[in-house]
Enzyme design. Structure first.
Site, PDB file in Angstrom:
ATOM      1  N   PHE A 189       0.850  -1.195   0.000  1.00 52.46           N
ATOM      2  CA  PHE A 189       0.000   0.000   0.000  1.00 52.46           C
ATOM      3  C   PHE A 189       0.876   1.231   0.000  1.00 52.46           C
ATOM      4  CE2 PHE A 189      -2.417   3.452   1.912  1.00 52.46           C
ATOM      5  CZ  PHE A 189      -3.583   3.406   1.163  1.00 52.46           C
ATOM      6  N   ASP A 230       9.177   2.658   1.465  1.00 49.27           N
ATOM      7  CA  ASP A 230       8.012   3.396   1.938  1.00 49.27           C
ATOM      8  C   ASP A 230       7.921   3.164   3.445  1.00 49.27           C
ATOM      9  OD1 ASP A 230       5.545   4.263   2.774  1.00 49.27           O
ATOM     10  OD2 ASP A 230       4.451   3.483   1.034  1.00 49.27           O
ATOM     11  N   LYS A 275       2.701   9.839   8.240  1.00 52.08           N
ATOM     12  CA  LYS A 275       1.958   9.414   9.438  1.00 52.08           C
ATOM     13  C   LYS A 275       2.482   9.989  10.762  1.00 52.08           C
ATOM     14  CE  LYS A 275      -0.840   5.624   7.828  1.00 52.08           C
ATOM     15  NZ  LYS A 275      -0.558   4.951   6.571  1.00 52.08           N
TER      16      LYS A 275
HETATM   17  C1  PLP Z   1      -0.810   5.253   5.170  1.00 54.10           C
HETATM   18  C2  PLP Z   1       0.193   4.869   4.174  1.00 54.10           C
HETATM   19  C3  PLP Z   1       0.369   5.597   2.983  1.00 54.10           C
HETATM   20  C4  PLP Z   1      -0.534   6.751   2.591  1.00 54.10           C
HETATM   21  O1  PLP Z   1      -0.411   7.828   3.434  1.00 54.10           O
HETATM   22  P1  PLP Z   1      -1.507   9.034   3.360  1.00 54.10           P
HETATM   23  O2  PLP Z   1      -0.992  10.011   4.369  1.00 54.10           O
HETATM   24  O3  PLP Z   1      -2.824   8.431   3.700  1.00 54.10           O
HETATM   25  O4  PLP Z   1      -1.480   9.561   1.977  1.00 54.10           O
HETATM   26  C5  PLP Z   1       1.399   5.237   2.142  1.00 54.10           C
HETATM   27  N1  PLP Z   1       2.191   4.198   2.426  1.00 54.10           N
HETATM   28  C6  PLP Z   1       2.061   3.470   3.552  1.00 54.10           C
HETATM   29  C7  PLP Z   1       3.004   2.348   3.834  1.00 54.10           C
HETATM   30  C8  PLP Z   1       1.050   3.768   4.459  1.00 54.10           C
HETATM   31  O5  PLP Z   1       0.887   3.018   5.549  1.00 54.10           O
END
Ligand code: PLP
Length: 406
Positions: A143, A228, A257
């Site tokens: 994700f 990520d 986050k």
């Molecule tokens: C939550 C998340 C995202 C997206 O972040 P947003 O602030 O909602 O755009 C991207 N990558 C990972 C691994 C995430 O957990």
């Protein structure tokens, strides 16, 4: 003005009247928080093991964060990127000193930080190798955000269905399966993108062998490795960034986050050499690097990046894992508990497949907030500074919730 706007008694039903139906929030409406406790508008209290999806890493109403926000609020909120500002320079200085990176690009969310990273890997390959080298590889179940580019790099087809035509040049290998990456990587690959622990995909940590193998394959094919760390970053795994505990260094890292402790901010970190492809005019953001967000994020960074705080994440993790395993056995609901640090997943056993949401709903009824990661994993991502008393109270409530459905 219509009478409608004077409405003082908003409920969950109001959501269905006035909000786009892309979410299905709980009936309870939280109103205020303190540490890892939250109160709803009816006065009920909850222990917060969800942390706003791994965001409020220092709990709610943390004095250092509130002070940073208020102090900056009295100075200046926004300037645009026509000017730089001290909070942004200070934060970038700290991030580059603490990590492999030499350069920082600020965004406002994880999706935006990833969008910048995915554009940069294409641009860098284009500048240094030519337009043929443009393919991005990521992993199934991954994700990376909800913009069109980031859902396509993400490995969950349900998030791209119906949004076609989609951007191309993206493929997906199996996570923790090096042969599957080896089979599709080539000299046309410009980058491999991975989460060190798949978050939304079910709290699946990468094995050390896999991460090292991915790094080696990237080196062999001159592809960049993008980590990520939007969910795993800022102390969540017991390291400032998860890569620091894995014996591997990425070329680009994205973080968001927990970075603002609840204030929207994200960033992309990289080396001088790669950053050089983002010359003036190639990419940007109106709010990215704004003084208010950076001021709060400086306070988050200073509070979390201490050996004591990072060690305490591992101690608390061990305690929570042991109790979750006990609960899992006693009520015959979990087959295993996995994750890193305070990013934990209780995996539902055969009997409970597809029923993770029942656990969060039972949690709300018993005064504890937990999350799901997919349909088969109950996820906990509490604040890193959660107290022993809050852990104990929250797990007692969670056990009652499990007992009520099992
Ligand atoms: C939550 C998340 C995202 C997206 O972040 P947003 O602030 O909602 O755009 C991207 N990558 C990972 C691994 C995430 O957990």
């Amino acid at each position: 003005m219509s009478d409608k706007s004077a409405h003082s008694n908003y409920t969950r039903a109001t959501f269905d009247e006035v909000m786009v139906p892309n979410y299905n929030p709980a009936t309870i409406i939280p109103e205020r928080g303190d540490g890892s406790r939250v109160w709803d508008q009816d006065g009920n209290d909850y222990v917060d093991f969800a942390g706003g999806i791994a965001v409020t890493a220092l709990g709610h109403n943390h004095p250092a964060l509130v002070k940073a926000l208020k102090d900056q609020a009295d100075k200046i909120w926004h300037l645009s990127n026509v000017f730089t500002n001290k909070p942004a320079l200070e934060l970038a200085d700290k991030l580059t000193k603490a990590t492999f990176a030499d350069k920082v690009f600020f965004a406002n969310s994880g999706g935006e930080a990833n969008e910048a990273a995915f554009k940069l890997v294409r641009k860098y390959a284009h500048d240094n190798f030519g337009p043929e080298k443009s393919e991005i590889i990521s992993f199934k179940q991954s994700f990376h955000g909800r913009t069109l580019f980031t859902v396509c790099v993400g490995g969950q087809p349900k998030y791209t269905e119906g949004f076609e035509p989609l951007p191309g040049g993206i493929s997906h290998a199996e996570y923790n399966n090096l042969q599957s990456l080896e089979a599709i990587i080539s000299d046309k690959t410009c980058a491999v993108v991975m989460e060190p622990v798949q978050g939304e995909g079910g709290i699946v940590p990468a094995t050390e062998e896999f991460v090292k193998g991915v790094r080696a394959l990237c080196d062999k094919h001159n592809a960049l490795l993008v980590f990520d760390e939007v969910q795993t970053g800022v102390g969540r795994t017991g390291h400032l960034y998860a890569y620091m505990g894995m014996g591997v260094t990425p070329d680009i890292l994205t973080t968001a986050k927990a970075m603002g402790g609840g204030f929207p901010i994200g960033a992309m970190l990289t080396t001088d050499k790669i950053a050089a492809s983002f010359v003036p005019g190639t990419h940007g953001s109106t709010y990215g690097g704004n003084p208010l967000g950076c001021a709060v994020s400086n306070a988050v960074f200073d509070t979390i990046n201490t050996p004591e705080m990072l060690q305490s994440v591992l101690d608390k993790s061990a305690k929570i894992v042991a109790r979750l395993e006990e609960i899992g056995k006693k009520y015959d609901v979990f087959s295993s508990v996995r994750g890193r640090g305070l990013l934990l997943g209780a995996v539902l056993n055969e009997k409970w497949q597809g029923k993770a949401r029942q656990f969060i709903e039972a949690g709300w009824q018993h005064g504890v907030m937990v999350l799901v990661a997919g349909m088969n994993v109950v996820r906990l991502a509490p604040a890193l500074n959660i107290t022993d008393e809050e852990i104990e109270d929250g797990l007692n409530r969670f056990e009652k919730a499990v007992a009520s459905i099992a």
